[in-house]
Design a protein around this motif. Sequence first.
Motif, PDB file in Angstrom:
ATOM      1  N   ASN A   1      16.749  -7.560  -2.499  1.00  0.00           N
ATOM      2  CA  ASN A   1      15.475  -7.420  -1.786  1.00  0.00           C
ATOM      3  C   ASN A   1      14.866  -6.041  -1.965  1.00  0.00           C
ATOM      4  OD1 ASN A   1      17.402  -6.034  -0.262  1.00  0.00           O
ATOM      5  ND2 ASN A   1      16.465  -6.568   1.696  1.00  0.00           N
TER       6      ASN A   1
ATOM      7  N   LYS B   1      11.979  -1.788  -0.220  1.00  0.00           N
ATOM      8  CA  LYS B   1      12.262  -3.198   0.047  1.00  0.00           C
ATOM      9  C   LYS B   1      11.023  -4.041  -0.198  1.00  0.00           C
ATOM     10  CE  LYS B   1      16.160  -2.900   3.214  1.00  0.00           C
ATOM     11  NZ  LYS B   1      16.662  -3.034   4.600  1.00  0.00           N
ATOM     12  N   THR B   2      11.208  -5.119  -0.942  1.00  0.00           N
ATOM     13  CA  THR B   2      10.110  -6.039  -1.228  1.00  0.00           C
ATOM     14  C   THR B   2      10.459  -7.462  -0.804  1.00  0.00           C
ATOM     15  OG1 THR B   2      10.981  -6.289  -3.478  1.00  0.00           O
ATOM     16  CG2 THR B   2       9.210  -4.680  -3.156  1.00  0.00           C
TER      17      THR B   2
ATOM     18  N   TRP C   1       1.007  -2.784  -5.159  1.00  0.00           N
ATOM     19  CA  TRP C   1       1.965  -2.746  -4.079  1.00  0.00           C
ATOM     20  C   TRP C   1       1.600  -1.590  -3.162  1.00  0.00           C
ATOM     21  CZ3 TRP C   1       5.908  -6.279  -3.402  1.00  0.00           C
ATOM     22  CH2 TRP C   1       6.147  -7.150  -4.460  1.00  0.00           C
TER      23      TRP C   1
ATOM     24  N   VAL D   1       4.589  -3.822   0.074  1.00  0.00           N
ATOM     25  CA  VAL D   1       3.954  -5.123   0.292  1.00  0.00           C
ATOM     26  C   VAL D   1       2.913  -5.328  -0.798  1.00  0.00           C
ATOM     27  CG1 VAL D   1       2.604  -6.520   1.880  1.00  0.00           C
ATOM     28  CG2 VAL D   1       4.334  -4.932   2.778  1.00  0.00           C
ATOM     29  N   ARG D   2       2.942  -6.489  -1.421  1.00  0.00           N
ATOM     30  CA  ARG D   2       1.982  -6.745  -2.489  1.00  0.00           C
ATOM     31  C   ARG D   2       0.601  -7.055  -1.928  1.00  0.00           C
ATOM     32  NH1 ARG D   2       2.379  -8.734  -7.859  1.00  0.00           N
ATOM     33  NH2 ARG D   2       4.562  -9.374  -7.629  1.00  0.00           N
ATOM     34  N   GLU D   3      -0.393  -6.420  -2.536  1.00  0.00           N
ATOM     35  CA  GLU D   3      -1.798  -6.727  -2.259  1.00  0.00           C
ATOM     36  C   GLU D   3      -2.497  -6.886  -3.603  1.00  0.00           C
ATOM     37  OE1 GLU D   3      -3.822  -4.076   0.333  1.00  0.00           O
ATOM     38  OE2 GLU D   3      -2.491  -4.452   2.053  1.00  0.00           O
TER      39      GLU D   3
ATOM     40  N   ARG E   1       9.264   0.284   2.618  1.00  0.00           N
ATOM     41  CA  ARG E   1       8.883  -1.095   2.313  1.00  0.00           C
ATOM     42  C   ARG E   1       7.633  -1.111   1.440  1.00  0.00           C
ATOM     43  NH1 ARG E   1      10.303  -5.993   3.513  1.00  0.00           N
ATOM     44  NH2 ARG E   1      11.984  -5.227   4.853  1.00  0.00           N
TER      45      ARG E   1
ATOM     46  N   ASP F   1       0.967   4.051   2.802  1.00  0.00           N
ATOM     47  CA  ASP F   1      -0.047   3.259   2.098  1.00  0.00           C
ATOM     48  C   ASP F   1      -0.247   3.745   0.663  1.00  0.00           C
ATOM     49  OD1 ASP F   1      -0.429   1.769   4.426  1.00  0.00           O
ATOM     50  OD2 ASP F   1      -1.946   3.164   5.180  1.00  0.00           O
TER      51      ASP F   1
ATOM     52  N   GLN G   1      11.630  -7.938  -9.777  1.00  0.00           N
ATOM     53  CA  GLN G   1      11.363  -7.792  -8.344  1.00  0.00           C
ATOM     54  C   GLN G   1      12.598  -8.161  -7.524  1.00  0.00           C
ATOM     55  OE1 GLN G   1       7.786  -9.720  -6.925  1.00  0.00           O
ATOM     56  NE2 GLN G   1       8.566  -9.844  -4.822  1.00  0.00           N
TER      57      GLN G   1
END
Length: 380
Positions: free
Chosen positions: A180, A170-171, A147, A141-143, A139, A214, A226
């Motif tokens: 996704n 997966k986003t 990502w 995750v955008r920060e 997975r 991470d 995306q």
Amino acid sequence: MTFRLTDDQRELRDEIRRFVASELTPVASTLDHSHTYPRGVLDALADRGVTGLTVDEAYGGRGEGHVELAVVVEELSAGMMSVGAALALHLGVASVVERFGSDALRGDVLPSMARFDTVGALALTEANAGSDKAAMETRAVREGSEWVVSGHKQWVTNVREADVALLYAKTGPEAAAPENVSAFLVPTEDLTVDHDWAAIGGNSVPTARVEFADLRVPDDRMVGEQGMALVERGRLHGGVNLPARAVGIARAALDAAVDYADEREQFDQPIGEFQGVQWRLATMAGRVDAARLLTLRAADAADRGDPDAGAQTSMAKVHATEAAVENASDAMDVHGGVGFTSEYPVERYFRDAKLLTVAGGPNDVHRNTVADAVRSVPTE
């Protein structure tokens, strides 16, 4: 309808065939048994522009299509399947970047990929997401402008020699599947190899399991839209390289069997004069021709944008890989006891051929693809 290669395609085929005879065949056994990456061979191909075969000329490539890819991969695989695999996997990553990457990303990486200064690897399959890619657990995750990606990839061929990996994660939510999953181009130095697979085939281009936690990837390293990576991947037809590899093995097995049948004598005559051996060789030859024709038909369909190209590629994959296994087995039988030793290449053909029946998706999954296409054909 007669299908013939163009003059340019035949010239390309002959160029690679000469290269294989002089540069690859003499070292193939040593590379395979020592599990040595064929860097020198691939560098020599880079000098000839082959590592940029399907990359657009604007980025330093040759701008060739799927038929040319199939021709080149067959010839290389007839010498050593690992080399055909290494080239095809590298070009597969470049194709995704070229088709779906941003202008900046294409300009940044494609010229060096065409020169083989930057080597690509594919990070897609996971322990619980083999044929069912939508089941992947990795997975992202955008920060902010980055990502953060965590997970693992089970079968990353060439990762220890590659510079970048095309990594899928997966986003989006499960409910959005298959829209996704996104793709990112990441440095392989950011991936931790936690297991090298001791495979029985493809020895010179090893495969490993990698983990990452991470992992921070800049947003501009996303390849494509995306959430659309799996959908976009389905629009490409680079999978034609798999049946092409198999055709190369099937042909090499036939050639080896013919040569041995002509030189080996029993009961005061070459064994190739026995009808049982002759019939076996004839069957092997038929398998090669059928596999090649199916593969070139699929490649031509992909180049023309034919909507049936995917099903045709699956049909070619099933037939060609199983033909390669059968031909390699028959070649071992023609060789008798020595065929079961490492003194002759036919045992390598058998090991490498069997790998191809599961690589790129098991053959039964491809049979499902063909069956779905057949069932969807409207009746008159």
